[in-house]
Design a protein around this motif. Structure first.
Motif, PDB file in Angstrom:
ATOM      1  N   LEU A  22       0.852  -1.057  -0.042  1.00  0.00           N
ATOM      2  CA  LEU A  22      -0.132   0.297  -0.019  1.00  0.00           C
ATOM      3  C   LEU A  22       0.577   1.454  -0.168  1.00  0.00           C
ATOM      4  O   LEU A  22       0.443   2.399  -0.723  1.00  0.00           O
ATOM      5  CB  LEU A  22      -0.660   0.162   1.206  1.00  0.00           C
ATOM      6  N   ILE A  23       1.998   0.675   0.492  1.00  0.00           N
ATOM      7  CA  ILE A  23       2.618   2.480   0.292  1.00  0.00           C
ATOM      8  C   ILE A  23       3.172   2.663  -1.155  1.00  0.00           C
ATOM      9  O   ILE A  23       3.468   4.102  -1.356  1.00  0.00           O
ATOM     10  CB  ILE A  23       4.142   2.138   1.480  1.00  0.00           C
ATOM     11  N   PHE A  24       3.513   2.030  -1.942  1.00  0.00           N
ATOM     12  CA  PHE A  24       3.325   2.545  -3.098  1.00  0.00           C
ATOM     13  C   PHE A  24       2.002   2.629  -3.694  1.00  0.00           C
ATOM     14  O   PHE A  24       2.125   3.212  -4.437  1.00  0.00           O
ATOM     15  CB  PHE A  24       4.398   1.033  -3.682  1.00  0.00           C
ATOM     16  N   LEU A  25       0.692   1.725  -3.979  1.00  0.00           N
ATOM     17  CA  LEU A  25      -0.133   1.729  -4.297  1.00  0.00           C
ATOM     18  C   LEU A  25      -0.807   3.289  -3.914  1.00  0.00           C
ATOM     19  O   LEU A  25      -1.100   3.580  -4.938  1.00  0.00           O
ATOM     20  CB  LEU A  25      -1.049   0.290  -3.633  1.00  0.00           C
ATOM     21  N   VAL A  26      -1.057   3.826  -2.352  1.00  0.00           N
ATOM     22  CA  VAL A  26      -1.675   4.808  -2.181  1.00  0.00           C
ATOM     23  C   VAL A  26      -0.684   6.004  -3.343  1.00  0.00           C
ATOM     24  O   VAL A  26      -2.186   6.577  -3.759  1.00  0.00           O
ATOM     25  CB  VAL A  26      -1.470   5.393  -0.569  1.00  0.00           C
ATOM     26  N   PRO A  27      -0.125   6.303  -3.359  1.00  0.00           N
ATOM     27  CA  PRO A  27       0.645   7.051  -3.868  1.00  0.00           C
ATOM     28  C   PRO A  27      -0.010   7.118  -5.158  1.00  0.00           C
ATOM     29  O   PRO A  27      -0.012   8.863  -5.854  1.00  0.00           O
ATOM     30  CB  PRO A  27       1.612   7.393  -3.820  1.00  0.00           C
ATOM     31  N   LEU A  28       0.034   6.069  -5.759  1.00  0.00           N
ATOM     32  CA  LEU A  28      -0.621   5.918  -7.037  1.00  0.00           C
ATOM     33  C   LEU A  28      -1.940   6.171  -7.150  1.00  0.00           C
ATOM     34  O   LEU A  28      -2.303   6.422  -8.538  1.00  0.00           O
ATOM     35  CB  LEU A  28      -0.305   4.885  -7.641  1.00  0.00           C
ATOM     36  N   TYR A  29      -2.506   5.630  -6.777  1.00  0.00           N
ATOM     37  CA  TYR A  29      -3.630   5.914  -6.583  1.00  0.00           C
ATOM     38  C   TYR A  29      -4.623   7.363  -6.867  1.00  0.00           C
ATOM     39  O   TYR A  29      -5.077   7.809  -7.531  1.00  0.00           O
ATOM     40  CB  TYR A  29      -4.575   4.980  -5.673  1.00  0.00           C
ATOM     41  N   ASP A  30      -3.505   8.146  -5.655  1.00  0.00           N
ATOM     42  CA  ASP A  30      -3.942   9.403  -5.452  1.00  0.00           C
ATOM     43  C   ASP A  30      -3.152  10.339  -6.943  1.00  0.00           C
ATOM     44  O   ASP A  30      -3.718  11.487  -7.033  1.00  0.00           O
ATOM     45  CB  ASP A  30      -3.328  10.226  -4.010  1.00  0.00           C
ATOM     46  N   TYR A  31      -2.197   9.932  -6.749  1.00  0.00           N
ATOM     47  CA  TYR A  31      -1.456  10.830  -8.569  1.00  0.00           C
ATOM     48  C   TYR A  31      -1.817  10.684  -9.620  1.00  0.00           C
ATOM     49  O   TYR A  31      -1.874  11.352 -10.477  1.00  0.00           O
ATOM     50  CB  TYR A  31       0.558  11.727  -7.916  1.00  0.00           C
ATOM     51  N   PHE A  32      -2.211   9.244 -10.257  1.00  0.00           N
ATOM     52  CA  PHE A  32      -2.600   9.506 -11.332  1.00  0.00           C
ATOM     53  C   PHE A  32      -3.560   8.242 -11.554  1.00  0.00           C
ATOM     54  O   PHE A  32      -4.470   9.433 -12.583  1.00  0.00           O
ATOM     55  CB  PHE A  32      -1.341   7.972 -11.564  1.00  0.00           C
ATOM     56  N   LEU A  33      -5.042   7.544 -10.676  1.00  0.00           N
ATOM     57  CA  LEU A  33      -5.625   7.134 -10.945  1.00  0.00           C
ATOM     58  C   LEU A  33      -7.349   7.912 -10.689  1.00  0.00           C
ATOM     59  O   LEU A  33      -8.009   8.528 -11.228  1.00  0.00           O
ATOM     60  CB  LEU A  33      -6.036   6.208 -10.197  1.00  0.00           C
ATOM     61  N   VAL A  34      -6.648   8.720  -8.832  1.00  0.00           N
ATOM     62  CA  VAL A  34      -8.200   9.763  -9.773  1.00  0.00           C
ATOM     63  C   VAL A  34      -7.870  10.875 -10.268  1.00  0.00           C
ATOM     64  O   VAL A  34      -8.736  11.799 -10.897  1.00  0.00           O
ATOM     65  CB  VAL A  34      -7.337  10.700  -7.558  1.00  0.00           C
ATOM     66  N   PRO A  35      -6.644  11.556 -10.539  1.00  0.00           N
ATOM     67  CA  PRO A  35      -6.986  12.654 -11.780  1.00  0.00           C
ATOM     68  C   PRO A  35      -7.874  11.661 -12.653  1.00  0.00           C
ATOM     69  O   PRO A  35      -8.652  12.805 -14.096  1.00  0.00           O
ATOM     70  CB  PRO A  35      -5.490  13.240 -12.042  1.00  0.00           C
ATOM     71  N   PHE A  36      -7.169  10.745 -13.178  1.00  0.00           N
ATOM     72  CA  PHE A  36      -7.576  10.334 -13.984  1.00  0.00           C
ATOM     73  C   PHE A  36      -9.403   9.773 -14.382  1.00  0.00           C
ATOM     74  O   PHE A  36      -9.959  10.001 -15.240  1.00  0.00           O
ATOM     75  CB  PHE A  36      -7.267   8.686 -14.512  1.00  0.00           C
ATOM     76  N   ALA A  37      -9.717   9.078 -12.999  1.00  0.00           N
ATOM     77  CA  ALA A  37     -11.122   9.172 -12.895  1.00  0.00           C
ATOM     78  C   ALA A  37     -11.363  10.255 -12.925  1.00  0.00           C
ATOM     79  O   ALA A  37     -13.193  10.381 -13.121  1.00  0.00           O
ATOM     80  CB  ALA A  37     -11.278   8.049 -11.702  1.00  0.00           C
ATOM     81  N   ARG A  38     -11.335  11.325 -12.605  1.00  0.00           N
ATOM     82  CA  ARG A  38     -12.004  12.813 -12.530  1.00  0.00           C
ATOM     83  C   ARG A  38     -12.864  13.374 -13.167  1.00  0.00           C
ATOM     84  O   ARG A  38     -13.225  14.028 -13.730  1.00  0.00           O
ATOM     85  CB  ARG A  38     -11.000  14.243 -11.068  1.00  0.00           C
ATOM     86  N   LYS A  39     -11.140  13.441 -14.137  1.00  0.00           N
ATOM     87  CA  LYS A  39     -11.484  13.247 -16.178  1.00  0.00           C
ATOM     88  C   LYS A  39     -13.067  12.638 -16.162  1.00  0.00           C
ATOM     89  O   LYS A  39     -13.970  13.767 -17.001  1.00  0.00           O
ATOM     90  CB  LYS A  39     -11.071  13.325 -17.110  1.00  0.00           C
ATOM     91  N   ILE A  40     -13.025  11.272 -15.863  1.00  0.00           N
ATOM     92  CA  ILE A  40     -14.541  10.850 -16.896  1.00  0.00           C
ATOM     93  C   ILE A  40     -15.293  11.315 -15.485  1.00  0.00           C
ATOM     94  O   ILE A  40     -16.568  11.025 -16.272  1.00  0.00           O
ATOM     95  CB  ILE A  40     -13.811   9.487 -16.507  1.00  0.00           C
ATOM     96  N   THR A  41     -15.511  10.943 -14.271  1.00  0.00           N
ATOM     97  CA  THR A  41     -16.328  10.798 -13.239  1.00  0.00           C
ATOM     98  C   THR A  41     -17.297  12.625 -13.125  1.00  0.00           C
ATOM     99  O   THR A  41     -18.008  12.805 -12.878  1.00  0.00           O
ATOM    100  CB  THR A  41     -16.635  10.334 -11.983  1.00  0.00           C
ATOM    101  N   GLY A  42     -16.212  13.417 -12.515  1.00  0.00           N
ATOM    102  CA  GLY A  42     -16.084  14.995 -12.786  1.00  0.00           C
ATOM    103  C   GLY A  42     -16.238  14.988 -11.525  1.00  0.00           C
ATOM    104  O   GLY A  42     -16.798  16.040 -10.305  1.00  0.00           O
ATOM    105  N   HIS A  43     -15.857  13.649  -9.877  1.00  0.00           N
ATOM    106  CA  HIS A  43     -16.035  13.802  -8.895  1.00  0.00           C
ATOM    107  C   HIS A  43     -14.112  14.471  -8.195  1.00  0.00           C
ATOM    108  O   HIS A  43     -13.459  14.257  -9.128  1.00  0.00           O
ATOM    109  CB  HIS A  43     -16.289  12.899  -7.956  1.00  0.00           C
ATOM    110  N   VAL A  44     -14.607  15.646  -7.436  1.00  0.00           N
ATOM    111  CA  VAL A  44     -13.483  15.575  -6.971  1.00  0.00           C
ATOM    112  C   VAL A  44     -12.330  14.581  -6.434  1.00  0.00           C
ATOM    113  O   VAL A  44     -11.170  14.261  -6.441  1.00  0.00           O
ATOM    114  CB  VAL A  44     -13.946  17.463  -5.935  1.00  0.00           C
ATOM    115  N   SER A  45     -12.962  13.457  -6.417  1.00  0.00           N
ATOM    116  CA  SER A  45     -12.203  12.394  -4.826  1.00  0.00           C
ATOM    117  C   SER A  45     -12.303  11.011  -6.580  1.00  0.00           C
ATOM    118  O   SER A  45     -11.537  10.173  -5.843  1.00  0.00           O
ATOM    119  CB  SER A  45     -12.708  11.394  -3.790  1.00  0.00           C
ATOM    120  N   GLY A  46     -12.667  11.723  -7.436  1.00  0.00           N
ATOM    121  CA  GLY A  46     -12.090  10.735  -8.728  1.00  0.00           C
ATOM    122  C   GLY A  46     -13.473   9.619  -8.658  1.00  0.00           C
ATOM    123  O   GLY A  46     -14.423   9.540  -9.826  1.00  0.00           O
TER     124      GLY A  46
END
Length: 605
Positions: free
Chosen positions: A395-419
């Motif tokens: 998780l130490i590697f997964l959490v930063p990846l989730y916050d810096y890559f997956l959340v911005p990507f999901a945010r563009k699709i859903t428009g939700h501030v948390s992805g």
């Protein structure tokens, strides 16, 4: 999905009412933000480091040093952890009502520190423990700790519980308070903060389950408890160091009395009929604007909705004398906030079974590892409790990846501030948790059969998948639940709401104790000692118990889908009700987390 209109509107809203450490209005430039939150993240990391080293290896100490049976030791651990989390309610209430986050953290941080010190003393002095005895080979001859020995141990243990329980909701709430939720940029930072908080938690757990547990195993539990005390002291120093940077919310006075007033007023006027026009109820909000019966400093924050209408009678006027008494007539704002409290309870309840599974990983899975091959090299053996560090390394590697890559990507699709919405995040985590128990059941069956057929033991790494799967599940469920509760529009109750999320842990661990006792009682009639009886896992049927939990977890997930959909429909009804009252829909964001939150559940169900 959040609209551009909504974002532009919120960018122009002024900073929330907060003060610095001297009680003066806070400065957005000098106070708050990620710099201030970093000190709180440090406290979180040190505190979890200290208590995780104790809690995750406590069952080993109870069996080997205090000579309690396996089932009794497991129940002591689960009751302890359950008490830690139920006390979060006390800490959250005290903070929001009277002390504020900072002073609550300071006072109870020292209480927790004193508990660690007393535990170290109890573990060090031979006269405070029963005579040494090997429970694996001479279990029937070992003397169980009683009398003054157990009294001192439990006093120390529950000082730690009181301190940690009261600290937990305030650490998260105080860190989140450093961000102005009325500003769209800081709301994005707030979402990142919750992920950063889980990252700090993962780091603390990792250090605890590797370095600190290794110290306990090789240097003794007295030294291990002492190191926990030192780590806790470092956390307190870190917290005090950030004093001049914090933006602090003032305590609101009793936060429960206004809630009780709504129920009392609604019950007293239960036979009164509703007016034909909902506006007749809505007007009371403005007529009682200066009433002392308020939950919010802003009486126009919430708007009348059609959900849970039995509470609306608290807003109806009477012709009797003293009908304007605070216990007989309340504002719409009050009633709507109580409706929010009721509507989020089923979401909270749906995570209890999830935390019952967590209890097994901290008790039976550790015992499971203790009867497996722990040798890595000729001179190094991995402590069974350190198995729980494996998911945190991931998780130490997964959490930063989730916050810096997956959340911005999901945010563009859903428009939700948390992805993705917090409800979607919770649902995914609950679904994945089931597979953790499936993996645990399969591995335990393989371990028993391998030992029975060959007399040899499997490597401890065979049970790592159950920890890894649950770690992924917890990243989604725990963070989603905290974000969901913290963002509910209940002013002055953020610490208390965060504390409610910890009650899920408490009830989960208490449920674990009940399940263990109940399963033992039922299965002991048909098998020698029951599924979980005695101290020999090779004679127990832990795999069947894991299958039982897997089934409960799947049923719980389906139950969650129902309540998540109910919450979604409730939010949509709130939007519909608000539309009839005001065609601009201004203020709907206050009733639900946001419009994306309301729509998001449809993707789960």
């Amino acid at each position: 999905m959040e609209t551009k209109w909504h974002e532009q509107k919120e960018d122009n809203i002024s900073d929330e009412e907060t003060v610095d450490w001297r009680g003066r209005p806070s400065d957005p430039i000098k106070h708050g933000g990620m710099r201030a939150a970093a000190f709180v993240l440090g406290v979180q990391s040190f505190e979890i480091m200290a208590i995780a080293a104790v809690g995750n290896n406590l069952i080993t100490y109870l069996i080997n040093e205090m000579h309690f049976s396996l089932s009794k030791s497991a129940n002591i651990v689960t009751n302890f952890v359950g008490t830690v989390f139920i006390l979060a309610l006390f800490g959250g209430y005290l903070s929001d009502s009277y002390l504020g986050c900072f002073w609550t953290m300071l006072v109870f941080g020292f209480i927790e520190l004193s508990g660690f010190i007393l535990l170290s003393v109890q573990a060090h002095l031979p006269q405070l423990k029963p005579p040494k005895c090997n429970m694996l080979t001479n279990g029937d001859e070992c003397i169980e700790a009683k009398g003054m020995k157990t009294l001192i141990f439990f006093v120390a243990l529950y000082l730690v519980a009181l301190g940690s329980g009261s600290l937990k909701p305030n650490m998260l709430a105080h860190g989140a308070d450093q961000f102005n939720k009325n500003d769209i940029k800081q709301r994005k930072m707030l979402s990142s903060y919750f992920n950063a908080a889980y990252f700090a938690f993962s780091v603390g757990e990792l250090v605890a389950l590797t370095f600190l547990v290794w110290i306990q195993t090789h240097s003794g539990m007295d030294i291990g408890f002492g190191v926990s005390a030192i780590v806790m002291a470092m956390g307190l120093i870190c917290m005090v160091s950030g004093t001049i940077f914090y933006r602090n919310k003032r305590p609101q006075g009793s936060i429960l009395a206004p809630v009780l007033r709504v129920f009392v007023a609604a019950i007293v006027k239960r036979k009164q009929e509703f007016p034909a026009n909902p506006r007749m109820i809505h007007q009371n909000q403005f007529e009682l604007e200066n009433s002392d019966c308020t939950l919010s400093n802003d009486p126009t924050t919430l708007r009348y909705t059609n959900r849970l209408r039995f509470l609306d009678k608290a807003c109806l006027k009477e012709q009797e004398p003293n009908s304007n008494n605070a216990w007989r007539l309340c504002t719409v704002d009050q009633v709507e906030q109580v409706k929010i409290l009721i509507s989020i309870i089923p979401i909270f309840a749906s995570t209890i079974v999830f935390n019952t599974i967590l209890a097994q990983l901290q008790t039976f899975s550790v015992s499971q590892g203790s009867v497996m091959k722990t040798q890595i090299t000729k001179s190094f053996h991995i402590p069974p409790a350190s198995l729980q560090a494996i998911p945190y390394i991931f998780l130490i590697f997964l959490v930063p990846l989730y916050d810096y890559f997956l959340v911005p990507f999901a945010r563009k699709i859903t428009g939700h501030v948390s992805g993705i919405t917090p409800l979607q995040r919770i649902g995914f985590g609950l679904f994945v948790a089931t597979f953790s128990m499936v993996s645990a059941a399969l591995m335990e069956k393989k371990r028993r059969e391998y030992f029975s057929s060959s007399g040899q033991i499997l490597s401890i790494f065979w049970i790592t998948p159950q920890f890894l799967i649950f770690g992924l599940s917890e990243m989604f469920t725990a963070v989603g639940l905290i974000e969901f509760f913290y963002k509910q529009n209940l002013k002055g109750m953020q610490s208390f709401l965060t504390a409610i999320t910890y009650c899920s842990y408490s009830f989960g661990f208490y449920l674990s104790s009940v399940l263990v006792s109940l399963v033992n009682k039922i299965t002991s009639r048909s098998s020698d000692g029951g599924w979980l009886g005695g101290v020999d896992l090779n004679k127990a049927r832990l795999d069947l118990f894991y299958w039982l939990l897997a089934g409960l977890s799947l049923i719980n997930f389906l139950n969650y889908l129902f309540w998540a959909r109910w919450y979604n429909i409730s939010c949509n009804q709130a939007l519909s009700g608000r539309t009839h009252l005001d065609s601009t829909n201004e203020g709907f964001h206050s009733i639900c987390i946001n419009p994306a939150q309301a729509v998001g559940v449809e993707n789960i169900t």
